[in-house]
Design a protein around this motif. Structure first.
Motif, PDB file in Angstrom:
ATOM      1  N   VAL A   1     -15.530   4.052  -3.792  1.00 16.44           N
ATOM      2  CA  VAL A   1     -14.271   3.333  -4.036  1.00 16.44           C
ATOM      3  C   VAL A   1     -14.783   2.136  -4.248  1.00 16.44           C
ATOM      4  CG1 VAL A   1     -11.961   3.616  -3.287  1.00 16.44           C
ATOM      5  CG2 VAL A   1     -13.523   5.747  -2.883  1.00 16.44           C
ATOM      6  N   GLU A   2     -14.440   1.430  -4.658  1.00 18.42           N
ATOM      7  CA  GLU A   2     -14.165   0.009  -5.044  1.00 18.42           C
ATOM      8  C   GLU A   2     -13.023  -0.091  -4.502  1.00 18.42           C
ATOM      9  OE1 GLU A   2     -13.039  -3.365  -6.107  1.00 18.42           O
ATOM     10  OE2 GLU A   2     -12.900  -2.037  -7.777  1.00 18.42           O
ATOM     11  N   LEU A   3     -12.237  -1.476  -3.847  1.00 22.14           N
ATOM     12  CA  LEU A   3     -10.921  -1.363  -2.862  1.00 22.14           C
ATOM     13  C   LEU A   3     -10.293  -2.984  -3.826  1.00 22.14           C
ATOM     14  CD1 LEU A   3     -11.636  -0.619   0.545  1.00 22.14           C
ATOM     15  CD2 LEU A   3     -10.735   0.001  -0.366  1.00 22.14           C
ATOM     16  N   GLY A   4     -10.913  -3.106  -4.655  1.00 19.38           N
ATOM     17  CA  GLY A   4      -9.899  -4.210  -5.451  1.00 19.38           C
ATOM     18  C   GLY A   4     -10.976  -5.713  -5.667  1.00 19.38           C
TER      19      GLY A   4
ATOM     20  N   VAL B   1     -16.930  -0.463  -1.140  1.00 23.85           N
ATOM     21  CA  VAL B   1     -17.302  -2.123  -1.184  1.00 23.85           C
ATOM     22  C   VAL B   1     -16.059  -2.470  -1.605  1.00 23.85           C
ATOM     23  CG1 VAL B   1     -19.806  -2.018  -2.468  1.00 23.85           C
ATOM     24  CG2 VAL B   1     -17.956  -1.437  -4.104  1.00 23.85           C
ATOM     25  N   THR B   2     -15.871  -4.217  -1.763  1.00 31.38           N
ATOM     26  CA  THR B   2     -14.433  -4.812  -2.201  1.00 31.38           C
ATOM     27  C   THR B   2     -14.723  -6.657  -2.306  1.00 31.38           C
ATOM     28  OG1 THR B   2     -12.374  -4.793  -1.779  1.00 31.38           O
ATOM     29  CG2 THR B   2     -13.458  -5.143   0.023  1.00 31.38           C
ATOM     30  N   ASP B   3     -13.933  -6.514  -3.331  1.00 33.52           N
ATOM     31  CA  ASP B   3     -13.731  -7.676  -3.697  1.00 33.52           C
ATOM     32  C   ASP B   3     -15.175  -8.498  -4.137  1.00 33.52           C
ATOM     33  OD1 ASP B   3     -11.396  -9.099  -2.395  1.00 33.52           O
ATOM     34  OD2 ASP B   3     -11.604  -7.549  -1.472  1.00 33.52           O
ATOM     35  N   LEU B   4     -15.936  -8.730  -4.827  1.00 31.50           N
ATOM     36  CA  LEU B   4     -17.022  -8.597  -5.403  1.00 31.50           C
ATOM     37  C   LEU B   4     -16.024  -9.595  -6.212  1.00 31.50           C
ATOM     38  CD1 LEU B   4     -17.433  -5.412  -4.800  1.00 31.50           C
ATOM     39  CD2 LEU B   4     -18.826  -5.341  -6.999  1.00 31.50           C
ATOM     40  N   HIS B   5     -15.536 -10.060  -6.557  1.00 35.62           N
ATOM     41  CA  HIS B   5     -15.298 -11.301  -7.513  1.00 35.62           C
ATOM     42  C   HIS B   5     -16.359 -11.547  -8.549  1.00 35.62           C
ATOM     43  CE1 HIS B   5     -12.022 -12.734  -5.618  1.00 35.62           C
ATOM     44  NE2 HIS B   5     -12.284 -11.382  -4.230  1.00 35.62           N
ATOM     45  N   TYR B   6     -16.826 -10.426  -9.210  1.00 42.63           N
ATOM     46  CA  TYR B   6     -17.881 -10.765 -10.333  1.00 42.63           C
ATOM     47  C   TYR B   6     -17.800 -12.121 -11.503  1.00 42.63           C
ATOM     48  CZ  TYR B   6     -21.680 -11.079 -13.932  1.00 42.63           C
ATOM     49  OH  TYR B   6     -22.369 -12.173 -14.941  1.00 42.63           O
TER      50      TYR B   6
ATOM     51  N   ALA C   1     -15.599  -9.062   2.456  1.00 40.85           N
ATOM     52  CA  ALA C   1     -16.176  -9.501   0.823  1.00 40.85           C
ATOM     53  C   ALA C   1     -17.394  -9.746   0.818  1.00 40.85           C
ATOM     54  CB  ALA C   1     -15.083 -10.140   0.088  1.00 40.85           C
ATOM     55  N   MET C   2     -17.942  -8.865  -0.553  1.00 40.19           N
ATOM     56  CA  MET C   2     -18.730  -9.119  -1.126  1.00 40.19           C
ATOM     57  C   MET C   2     -19.201 -10.408  -1.080  1.00 40.19           C
ATOM     58  SD  MET C   2     -21.550  -6.829  -3.807  1.00 40.19           S
ATOM     59  CE  MET C   2     -21.214  -4.862  -2.404  1.00 40.19           C
ATOM     60  N   VAL C   3     -18.482 -10.844  -2.133  1.00 35.13           N
ATOM     61  CA  VAL C   3     -18.165 -12.136  -2.803  1.00 35.13           C
ATOM     62  C   VAL C   3     -18.957 -13.327  -1.792  1.00 35.13           C
ATOM     63  CG1 VAL C   3     -16.013 -13.284  -2.555  1.00 35.13           C
ATOM     64  CG2 VAL C   3     -17.389 -13.777  -5.183  1.00 35.13           C
ATOM     65  N   GLU C   4     -18.322 -13.572  -0.762  1.00 31.11           N
ATOM     66  CA  GLU C   4     -18.561 -14.066   0.353  1.00 31.11           C
ATOM     67  C   GLU C   4     -20.123 -14.566   1.001  1.00 31.11           C
ATOM     68  OE1 GLU C   4     -16.280 -16.245   1.377  1.00 31.11           O
ATOM     69  OE2 GLU C   4     -14.235 -15.233   0.339  1.00 31.11           O
TER      70      GLU C   4
END
Length: 301
Positions: free
Chosen positions: A89-92, A50-55, A262-265
């Motif tokens: 892995v969480e990519l940042g 996963v990446t770019d959750l930006h929670y 990205a997950m946040v989009e």
């Protein structure tokens, strides 16, 4: 000195429009062969990405829906439970920026409480938003990870986690002391990377946040030097990265650079994005993408 494989020979071609390179139990306990490489085929190591959750607990900003990542992560968790990866892995950019240390800690504690339930073995790549207000030690201490860059082995693979959150003068990102376009891998980390790659005879997968395949504002400023180090080693198959929030795949110097969505989009579950990577002992890489994440199939002969 340990034996190091000679440089791998690769061929790159298109298959059905996809770039192709010819070339477990989710827990902390040691895995047996069946768990390590998967129950169905018996020859694959599975890894959740996963990446770019930006929670963040704040209203949407443009296309970024910060609060929605909790539900999106929950969906990814149900899929990972079914896929049973060896690790995740969480990519940042697990969190988004906050105006105070206390608020950013709250963001981190909230999302990591959910993320930590997905798998005992987790790896966190530092993104620029992870240390916008926090220091690296504060972020890493909260998630229980001792170092920001390191490597580890599992099965036939050697994995490298990089940290590009350094300014051009070598100072680490923290407390809003940086510009996000000034991302660098400092000389000490680059020297460590060269020595680390030289010491392994396994297939190598690299995890990064800022992109290593570009030379624009989304890229590590010394990405050319980093790529040279990876190419010189001769054993790096692929780099998985985030940061620019979109699907992308490039091949440079015989190494694949796969950028994940990205997950946040987006506001709905249909806009979610996450993936399961399957690695075969012979160097074959398959990425099963869910929702907005594209599938990838990379082969080594």
């Amino acid at each position: 000195m340990p034996y190091v494989n000679p440089p791998l020979q690769r061929r790159v071609f298109l298959r059905n429009g996809t770039l192709v390179m010819a070339a477990a139990s989710c827990g902390a306990a040691p895995l047996n062969a069946t768990q390590l490489y998967g129950d169905e085929t018996g020859d694959e190591l599975r890894i959740g990405l996963v990446t770019d959750l930006h929670y963040a607990d704040k209203p949407p900003g443009g296309s970024r829906h910060y609060r929605k990542t909790l539900g999106k992560l929950e969906e990814a968790g149900r899929q990972f439970e079914s896929d049973n990866p060896a690790f995740i892995v969480e990519l940042g950019d697990l969190i988004d920026a906050a105006d105070s240390v206390a608020t950013e800690r709250r963001y981190l504690n909230t999302i990591n409480r959910e993320f930590s339930q997905l798998c005992d073995q987790r790896h966190y790549v530092l993104g620029n938003h992870c240390v916008d207000t926090l220091t690296k030690d504060e972020f890493l201490g909260s998630v229980g990870q001792p170092k920001s860059y390191y490597s580890f082995d599992q099965g036939d693979y050697h994995f490298v986690v990089l940290d590009s959150c350094f300014r051009s003068d070598g100072q680490p990102y923290q407390r809003k002391n940086f510009t996000w376009t000034d991302a660098n891998i400092p000389a000490a980390e680059l020297d460590w990377l060269a020595a680390d790659l030289k010491a392994t005879n396994k297939h190598v997968i690299v995890f990064a946040h800022q992109r290593l395949d570009l030379d624009n504002h989304y890229a590590v400023k010394n990405s050319a030097a980093v790529r040279k180090t990876l190419e010189t080693a001769g054993n790096v198959l692929a780099v998985f990265q985030g940061h620019s929030h979109r699907n992308d795949l490039n091949e440079i110097g015989g190494i694949h650079y796969c950028t994940l969505v990205a997950m946040v989009e987006g506001a709905t579950m249909e806009n979610n994005g996450y993936s399961m990577m399957s690695l075969s002992p012979n160097g074959t890489i398959r990425l099963k993408g869910y929702r907005e994440q594209q599938d990838r199939h990379l082969l080594k002969q």
